[in-house]
Design a protein around this motif. Sequence first.
Motif, PDB file in Angstrom:
ATOM      1  N   ARG A  78       0.826  -1.209   0.000  1.00  0.00           N
ATOM      2  CA  ARG A  78       0.000   0.000   0.000  1.00  0.00           C
ATOM      3  C   ARG A  78       0.862   1.262   0.000  1.00  0.00           C
ATOM      4  N   ARG A  79       1.997   1.220   0.704  1.00  0.00           N
ATOM      5  CA  ARG A  79       2.918   2.358   0.686  1.00  0.00           C
ATOM      6  C   ARG A  79       3.434   2.604  -0.727  1.00  0.00           C
ATOM      7  N   LEU A  80       3.782   1.531  -1.415  1.00  0.00           N
ATOM      8  CA  LEU A  80       4.301   1.650  -2.773  1.00  0.00           C
ATOM      9  C   LEU A  80       3.218   2.140  -3.735  1.00  0.00           C
ATOM     10  N   LYS A  81       1.979   1.733  -3.488  1.00  0.00           N
ATOM     11  CA  LYS A  81       0.876   2.237  -4.320  1.00  0.00           C
ATOM     12  C   LYS A  81       0.834   3.755  -4.283  1.00  0.00           C
ATOM     13  N   LEU A  82       0.979   4.313  -3.093  1.00  0.00           N
ATOM     14  CA  LEU A  82       0.922   5.765  -2.938  1.00  0.00           C
ATOM     15  C   LEU A  82       2.173   6.433  -3.491  1.00  0.00           C
ATOM     16  N   LYS A  83       3.329   5.851  -3.204  1.00  0.00           N
ATOM     17  CA  LYS A  83       4.586   6.475  -3.629  1.00  0.00           C
ATOM     18  C   LYS A  83       4.689   6.561  -5.147  1.00  0.00           C
ATOM     19  N   TYR A  84       4.213   5.517  -5.840  1.00  0.00           N
ATOM     20  CA  TYR A  84       4.373   5.453  -7.293  1.00  0.00           C
ATOM     21  C   TYR A  84       3.075   5.750  -8.039  1.00  0.00           C
ATOM     22  N   PHE A  85       2.128   6.347  -7.345  1.00  0.00           N
ATOM     23  CA  PHE A  85       0.852   6.692  -7.973  1.00  0.00           C
ATOM     24  C   PHE A  85       1.097   7.613  -9.166  1.00  0.00           C
ATOM     25  N   GLY A  86       0.441   7.285 -10.279  1.00  0.00           N
ATOM     26  CA  GLY A  86       0.607   8.076 -11.483  1.00  0.00           C
ATOM     27  C   GLY A  86       1.729   7.604 -12.377  1.00  0.00           C
ATOM     28  N   ARG A  87       2.591   6.720 -11.850  1.00  0.00           N
ATOM     29  CA  ARG A  87       3.705   6.204 -12.654  1.00  0.00           C
ATOM     30  C   ARG A  87       3.484   4.735 -13.034  1.00  0.00           C
ATOM     31  N   ILE A  88       2.887   3.996 -12.120  1.00  0.00           N
ATOM     32  CA  ILE A  88       2.609   2.580 -12.366  1.00  0.00           C
ATOM     33  C   ILE A  88       1.494   2.154 -11.418  1.00  0.00           C
ATOM     34  N   ARG A  89       0.614   1.316 -11.899  1.00  0.00           N
ATOM     35  CA  ARG A  89      -0.462   0.802 -11.056  1.00  0.00           C
ATOM     36  C   ARG A  89       0.057  -0.416 -10.289  1.00  0.00           C
ATOM     37  N   ILE A  90      -0.096  -0.388  -8.995  1.00  0.00           N
ATOM     38  CA  ILE A  90       0.392  -1.467  -8.146  1.00  0.00           C
ATOM     39  C   ILE A  90      -0.801  -2.131  -7.469  1.00  0.00           C
ATOM     40  N   TYR A  91      -0.800  -3.465  -7.490  1.00  0.00           N
ATOM     41  CA  TYR A  91      -1.916  -4.219  -6.944  1.00  0.00           C
ATOM     42  C   TYR A  91      -1.443  -5.171  -5.854  1.00  0.00           C
ATOM     43  N   LEU A  92      -2.274  -5.324  -4.842  1.00  0.00           N
ATOM     44  CA  LEU A  92      -1.975  -6.152  -3.680  1.00  0.00           C
ATOM     45  C   LEU A  92      -2.710  -7.482  -3.792  1.00  0.00           C
ATOM     46  N   GLY A  93      -1.957  -8.536  -3.955  1.00  0.00           N
ATOM     47  CA  GLY A  93      -2.546  -9.865  -4.057  1.00  0.00           C
ATOM     48  C   GLY A  93      -1.831 -10.862  -3.176  1.00  0.00           C
ATOM     49  N   ILE A  94      -2.184 -12.108  -3.359  1.00  0.00           N
ATOM     50  CA  ILE A  94      -1.545 -13.193  -2.617  1.00  0.00           C
ATOM     51  C   ILE A  94      -1.695 -14.468  -3.426  1.00  0.00           C
ATOM     52  N   GLU A  95      -0.759 -15.389  -3.252  1.00  0.00           N
ATOM     53  CA  GLU A  95      -0.899 -16.719  -3.834  1.00  0.00           C
ATOM     54  C   GLU A  95      -1.271 -17.676  -2.716  1.00  0.00           C
ATOM     55  N   ASN A  96      -2.480 -18.163  -2.764  1.00  0.00           N
ATOM     56  CA  ASN A  96      -2.972 -19.077  -1.747  1.00  0.00           C
ATOM     57  C   ASN A  96      -2.618 -20.520  -2.090  1.00  0.00           C
ATOM     58  N   GLU A  97      -2.169 -21.257  -1.089  1.00  0.00           N
ATOM     59  CA  GLU A  97      -2.069 -22.704  -1.200  1.00  0.00           C
ATOM     60  C   GLU A  97      -3.453 -23.276  -0.915  1.00  0.00           C
ATOM     61  N   SER A  98      -3.923 -24.163  -1.765  1.00  0.00           N
ATOM     62  CA  SER A  98      -5.304 -24.623  -1.668  1.00  0.00           C
ATOM     63  C   SER A  98      -5.633 -25.239  -0.315  1.00  0.00           C
ATOM     64  N   LEU A  99      -4.666 -25.879   0.341  1.00  0.00           N
ATOM     65  CA  LEU A  99      -4.943 -26.528   1.621  1.00  0.00           C
ATOM     66  C   LEU A  99      -5.019 -25.539   2.781  1.00  0.00           C
ATOM     67  N   TYR A 100      -4.413 -24.346   2.622  1.00  0.00           N
ATOM     68  CA  TYR A 100      -4.344 -23.383   3.724  1.00  0.00           C
ATOM     69  C   TYR A 100      -4.615 -21.968   3.214  1.00  0.00           C
ATOM     70  N   PRO A 101      -5.790 -21.700   2.668  1.00  0.00           N
ATOM     71  CA  PRO A 101      -6.041 -20.377   2.077  1.00  0.00           C
ATOM     72  C   PRO A 101      -6.123 -19.276   3.130  1.00  0.00           C
ATOM     73  N   PHE A 102      -5.513 -18.139   2.807  1.00  0.00           N
ATOM     74  CA  PHE A 102      -5.624 -16.942   3.629  1.00  0.00           C
ATOM     75  C   PHE A 102      -6.909 -16.219   3.256  1.00  0.00           C
ATOM     76  N   PRO A 103      -7.468 -15.450   4.166  1.00  0.00           N
ATOM     77  CA  PRO A 103      -8.632 -14.623   3.799  1.00  0.00           C
ATOM     78  C   PRO A 103      -8.226 -13.560   2.786  1.00  0.00           C
ATOM     79  N   SER A 104      -9.161 -13.202   1.925  1.00  0.00           N
ATOM     80  CA  SER A 104      -8.858 -12.253   0.851  1.00  0.00           C
ATOM     81  C   SER A 104      -9.292 -10.829   1.171  1.00  0.00           C
ATOM     82  N   ASP A 105      -9.716 -10.575   2.392  1.00  0.00           N
ATOM     83  CA  ASP A 105     -10.175  -9.237   2.763  1.00  0.00           C
ATOM     84  C   ASP A 105      -9.063  -8.207   2.516  1.00  0.00           C
TER      85      ASP A 105
END
Length: 271
Positions: free
Chosen positions: A63-90
Motif C-alpha cells: 500500500r505504501r508503494l501504491k501511494l509512492k508510485y501513484f501516477g507512474r505505475i499501477r500497483i496491486y496487492l494480491g496473494i498466492e494461496n495454497e489450496s490446503l491453507y487459504p488466507f482470507p482475501s479481505d
Amino acid sequence: MILSNLHTHTIFSDGKDTPEKMVEVALARGFWALGFSDHAFSPNYAEGSMPPERFEAYKDEIRRLKLKYFGRIRIYLGIENESLYPFPSDGLDYVIGSVHDVPIEGGVNACVDATKLAFHEGADYLGGDTLKLVELYYQTLANMIRTQRPDIVGHFDLPTKLNEKNDLFDMRSKRYQKAVMPALDALAAEGLILEINTGAMGRGLRSDPYPAPWILRECLKRGVRVTVSSDAHSADMLDFEFDEMEYLLRGLGYTETWQLTNGGFTAVPIE
C-alpha cells in the motif's frame, strides 16, 4: 506488448528482491501495472511462505508503494494461496489459487513440485503409481477451483514441472489427458482466469509454459480467459519470455489476454 505481471514473489516469502526493487525494475521496463502475490503461509513450506505475523507488514508495504508510485505505475496487492491453507482475501485486490501439495489418505500431503524424490515418495503411498498422484492433483485443483474460486488459477499443470523428459509419468498417455479434463471443465464452468506462467521456463525446467500448448487449445475451445505471468522470484524475471507468449497465443488463435486494471479484470487485445 504485455507490460504487466500479477504473479511475483518478494522477500516477504521466497523471493530474492524487495517489493520496491521489483517496482523500480518494472518501471525501467515500461510496465504500466505490477501485482504482488507472495505465498500465503503453508506449514508444509514454512521456510518459503509468508509467516502470518508478517502479513500485515506485507500489506502495509504494498500500500505504501501504491501511494509512492501513484501516477507512474499501477500497483496491486494480491496473494498466492495454497489450496490446503487459504488466507482470507479481505483487503486484497486479487487472489491466485494454486495447488502445490496433494492430500493423500492418512493425513499425508505429497508435494508435486519440489524434487523427483519427493514426487516418488508421495506416489509410494499410492502403490508407486505416479499417475495416480497426478490424478489426485487435478482432483484437488478442480475442488479448489469450485470451492475457493480465486481470481486467477496458478500454474495449472504443475506436476509436469519436473517431467520434461517424461520420466516421472507419461504426459502423452490418454490416462494423463483424461486426468486433466475435470479441472479444465471446472475452470471453464466457474469463469476464472487461467495464468500462462513462464516460471519453470525461466528456471530451465520446462521448454513450454504452464499450461502446455495442448491444454491452452482446450481452454480456447471452452472460452477460458487467460493472463500472462512469469511467477517472478526476482526482478530480472518480471517479463521473462512475454513476447514469446504473445507469439504462442496468436498462433493458437487467442486474440486477447486479461489484465487487472482499476476497473477490474479487462480484456486487452494481443497486438
